[in-house]
Design a protein around this motif. Structure first.
Motif, mmCIF file in Angstrom:
data_model
loop_
_atom_site.group_PDB
_atom_site.id
_atom_site.type_symbol
_atom_site.label_atom_id
_atom_site.label_comp_id
_atom_site.label_asym_id
_atom_site.label_seq_id
_atom_site.Cartn_x
_atom_site.Cartn_y
_atom_site.Cartn_z
ATOM 1 N N TRP A 418 100.880 145.648 10.399
ATOM 2 C CA TRP A 418 99.507 145.906 9.966
ATOM 3 C C TRP A 418 99.559 146.365 8.511
ATOM 4 N N VAL A 419 99.040 145.549 7.619
ATOM 5 C CA VAL A 419 99.180 145.761 6.176
ATOM 6 C C VAL A 419 97.828 146.097 5.559
ATOM 7 N N LYS A 420 97.802 147.134 4.718
ATOM 8 C CA LYS A 420 96.578 147.489 3.987
ATOM 9 C C LYS A 420 96.776 147.147 2.515
ATOM 10 N N ILE A 421 95.886 146.313 1.980
ATOM 11 C CA ILE A 421 95.898 145.968 0.560
ATOM 12 C C ILE A 421 95.154 147.070 -0.192
ATOM 13 N N LEU A 422 95.818 147.706 -1.147
ATOM 14 C CA LEU A 422 95.246 148.872 -1.815
ATOM 15 C C LEU A 422 94.175 148.533 -2.862
ATOM 16 N N PRO A 423 94.375 147.539 -3.719
ATOM 17 C CA PRO A 423 93.311 147.216 -4.680
ATOM 18 C C PRO A 423 92.081 146.673 -3.958
ATOM 19 N N ALA A 424 90.908 146.987 -4.479
ATOM 20 C CA ALA A 424 89.662 146.530 -3.861
ATOM 21 C C ALA A 424 89.385 145.093 -4.296
ATOM 22 N N ILE A 425 90.112 144.162 -3.721
ATOM 23 C CA ILE A 425 89.948 142.748 -4.056
ATOM 24 C C ILE A 425 89.100 142.059 -2.988
ATOM 25 N N PRO A 426 88.495 140.914 -3.287
ATOM 26 C CA PRO A 426 87.727 140.185 -2.260
ATOM 27 C C PRO A 426 88.666 139.557 -1.234
ATOM 28 N N MET A 427 88.703 140.103 -0.042
ATOM 29 C CA MET A 427 89.678 139.686 0.959
ATOM 30 C C MET A 427 89.405 138.276 1.488
ATOM 31 N N GLN A 428 88.134 137.873 1.528
ATOM 32 C CA GLN A 428 87.824 136.501 1.938
ATOM 33 C C GLN A 428 88.437 135.524 0.941
ATOM 34 N N LYS A 429 88.391 135.883 -0.337
ATOM 35 C CA LYS A 429 88.990 135.041 -1.376
ATOM 36 C C LYS A 429 90.508 134.998 -1.215
ATOM 37 N N LEU A 430 91.106 136.129 -0.863
ATOM 38 C CA LEU A 430 92.551 136.171 -0.618
ATOM 39 C C LEU A 430 92.917 135.244 0.530
ATOM 40 N N PHE A 431 92.145 135.301 1.605
ATOM 41 C CA PHE A 431 92.410 134.443 2.766
ATOM 42 C C PHE A 431 92.298 132.971 2.394
ATOM 43 N N GLU A 432 91.202 132.604 1.732
ATOM 44 C CA GLU A 432 90.968 131.201 1.397
ATOM 45 C C GLU A 432 92.000 130.672 0.411
ATOM 46 N N THR A 433 92.329 131.470 -0.593
ATOM 47 C CA THR A 433 93.306 131.026 -1.591
ATOM 48 C C THR A 433 94.689 130.881 -0.970
ATOM 49 N N ALA A 434 95.058 131.837 -0.115
ATOM 50 C CA ALA A 434 96.356 131.760 0.555
ATOM 51 C C ALA A 434 96.422 130.503 1.421
ATOM 52 N N LEU A 435 95.338 130.198 2.107
ATOM 53 C CA LEU A 435 95.313 129.002 2.956
ATOM 54 C C LEU A 435 95.434 127.741 2.101
ATOM 55 N N ASP A 436 94.740 127.722 0.966
ATOM 56 C CA ASP A 436 94.849 126.582 0.052
ATOM 57 C C ASP A 436 96.274 126.428 -0.470
ATOM 58 N N GLU A 437 96.987 127.542 -0.593
ATOM 59 C CA GLU A 437 98.359 127.507 -1.110
ATOM 60 C C GLU A 437 99.399 127.480 0.013
ATOM 61 N N GLY A 438 98.912 127.202 1.244
ATOM 62 C CA GLY A 438 99.843 126.940 2.334
ATOM 63 C C GLY A 438 100.358 128.145 3.077
ATOM 64 N N VAL A 439 99.569 129.234 3.127
ATOM 65 C CA VAL A 439 99.978 130.433 3.878
ATOM 66 C C VAL A 439 98.803 130.897 4.733
ATOM 67 N N LEU A 440 99.048 131.117 6.019
ATOM 68 C CA LEU A 440 98.009 131.598 6.928
ATOM 69 C C LEU A 440 98.367 132.983 7.439
ATOM 70 N N PHE A 441 97.457 133.929 7.257
ATOM 71 C CA PHE A 441 97.557 135.247 7.889
ATOM 72 C C PHE A 441 96.231 135.519 8.574
ATOM 73 N N VAL A 478 97.304 138.307 -4.663
ATOM 74 C CA VAL A 478 96.737 139.651 -4.773
ATOM 75 C C VAL A 478 96.727 140.096 -6.222
ATOM 76 N N LYS A 479 97.821 139.880 -6.924
ATOM 77 C CA LYS A 479 97.925 140.299 -8.326
ATOM 78 C C LYS A 479 96.923 139.560 -9.206
ATOM 79 N N LYS A 480 96.680 138.275 -8.910
ATOM 80 C CA LYS A 480 95.704 137.499 -9.678
ATOM 81 C C LYS A 480 94.281 138.002 -9.430
ATOM 82 N N LEU A 481 94.014 138.466 -8.203
ATOM 83 C CA LEU A 481 92.664 138.908 -7.838
ATOM 84 C C LEU A 481 92.376 140.349 -8.262
#
Length: 482
Positions: A418-441, A478-481
């Motif tokens: 169970w991972v908590k992302i500390l910076p207040a980034i848009p998590m939906q964007k993280l999910f979608e971008t990761a999926l576009d780049e071939g990673v599913l969480f 995450v770093k980009k966002l």
């Protein structure tokens, strides 16, 4: 509506790429697979499916709009409004979209639907799947088991309502090793833990009942109980598990029941302490509250087995105990079990017969053989050793790539971190971008609306190299966002 499939377009075709997209969509519409009222996939999904840029998709959609087959406005969904034969027909076809919307069973959250589609994509690094890698399944043992089954089976007819007796007998013996005393008559074989929950929802609880459960919880990602007209009430959790002191204030006047995952909780990985289990049972006895104990992960410990199940200390038939071979052996077997008082088991067995007339006989014989032969115990030892390696690999990757921008628990077993992302980034964007780049969480928000900054990572399925690469890609996004 669109599965993850390989639909790469042919650059050598006499048809331009956009026309190939038109033909594909038109065939779906004409054949009735996408009836009138159907919502089309997004431009992003189409572009990914065909391996083209969005401008190609836009050109194709504009042509279909011009033909009067689809319509949609900028920023809104595109829908099928006609097909070639209905343009000529005098009467309209049935509006299947109305039927779809009026069914009583609630649909999955849209993000869960997207996850379910992405899980079948072999090109995606699967850091979400809650199942064992195929590398951990012994084909040799399967051959041995099936050979022995063939020599034992004289029929593959329908089983008795509670399930194959030899399997229930073996389960009775197995459960005694973890402190649960139950006869085969108090065991119901089900097609996985999910079916056990569904049977409980329709067979034991009435509309308006309240399900008390941990927050976050796996159950929030499903609509089994809500579809049956029930509501959830959240109970607080700390690092020892569910906090029983909340129960008296959260209990409703209407029918209530507690649902808990005490061993390697999904999604947090928490193990309920022995004292907390004792306290929970005492409170529930005082409040006259039944308990659903979902214990599908308990055998997946790393160094030390978790405390005995709640059911092991149940002296009043208060606990309904759910287990499954989907997490420890293979989900494809579709074999789980439910232990409870005989009147309850008889009631749910009757409902199960109305639903599917029994789980697969062949799978039940196979699991019975796995248990009786000792191969299951042997398999569990191998699984624990492999999961230990995978867990350490993921923890090392998290330290290397996410140190300082995330925090996480260190589980003592199960599948998940169970991972908590500390910076207040848009998590939906993280999910979608990761999926576009071939990673599913799995985003934490599907387990609780309060866990928007969390993600659930699984170390049980992906290869060691994919675990490292997946964590690295997530860290870069995450770093980009930020």
């Amino acid at each position: 509506m669109m599965e993850k499939e390989n639909r790469k377009l042919s650059k050598s075709s006499h048809l331009p790429l956009y026309q190939q997209v038109v033909v594909y969509i038109k065939n779906k519409i004409i054949s009735g697979e996408w009836p009138i009222g159907s919502k089309l996939p997004t431009q992003r999904e189409f572009a990914k499916l065909f391996g083209v840029n969005r401008s190609t998709v836009v050109t194709a959609l504009e042509e279909l709009k011009a033909e009067g087959l689809i319509e949609g406005k900028m920023g809104a969904s595109t829908k099928v409004v006609n097909n070639t034969w209905t343009l000529l027909a005098n009467t309209a076809p049935p509006d299947w979209n109305k039927f779809v919307k009026t069914g009583f069973y609630k649909p999955n959250q849209s993000i869960v639907q997207e996850i379910n589609k992405a899980e079948s994509d072999l090109n995606i690094i699967q850091l979400g799947k809650g199942e064992l890698s195929s590398e951990l399944f012994s084909v040799e043992n399967l051959h041995t088991v099936m050979h022995r089954c063939i020599n034992r089976i004289d029929s593959l007819g329908y089983e008795v309502p509670k399930g194959l007796l030899p399997l229930r007998q073996e389960l009775s013996k197995y459960l005694s090793t973890i402190g649960i005393t139950c006869s085969p008559d108090s065991i119901l074989i089900v097609s996985g833990a999910l079916q056990a929950l569904q049977l409980i929802s329709v067979g034991l609880l009435r509309q308006g009942s309240t399900i008390l459960l941990e927050e976050p919880s796996y159950l929030y990602s499903l609509h089994i109980f809500q579809s049956a007209g029930m509501k959830f009430s959240s109970l607080s959790v700390d690092n020892q598990g569910l906090i029983p002191s909340d129960i008296a204030t959260k209990k409703q006047r209407n029918q209530s029941i507690i649902y808990t995952i005490p061993s390697f909780h999904n999604p947090t990985g928490i193990v309920m302490s022995e004292k907390r289990r004792k306290d929970l049972l005492q409170v529930c006895e005082k409040e006259n509250l039944p308990i659903i104990e979902d214990d599908v992960y308990r055998e997946l410990w790393i160094d030390t087995a978790p405390p005995l199940p709640l059911k092991a200390k149940d002296r009043h038939g208060q606990v309904l105990y759910i287990g499954s071979f989907s997490k420890t052996l293979s989900p494809g077997l579709r074999v789980g079990w439910l232990v409870g008082p005989e009147p309850v088991i008889n009631r749910l067995a009757d409902i199960k017969m109305q639903i599917d007339y029994g789980s697969s006989s062949l799978s039940q014989w196979a699991v019975a053989e796995w248990l009786s032969s000792g191969l299951y115990a042997q398999h569990l030892r191998a699984v624990r050793g492999n999961l230990t390696i995978r867990l350490h690999t993921m923890l090392e990757a998290l330290e290397k790539y996410l140190q300082g921008i995330a925090t996480w628990n260190i589980p003592k077993g199960g599948f998940f971190i169970w991972v908590k992302i500390l910076p207040a980034i848009p998590m939906q964007k993280l999910f979608e971008t990761a999926l576009d780049e071939g990673v599913l969480f799995y985003p934490g928000s599907i387990y609780s609306s309060a866990c928007t900054q969390y993600l659930r990572l699984s170390y049980s399925y992906a290869s060691l190299s994919d675990i490292k690469q997946g964590i690295y890609r997530i860290s870069q996004i995450v770093k980009k966002l930020m």
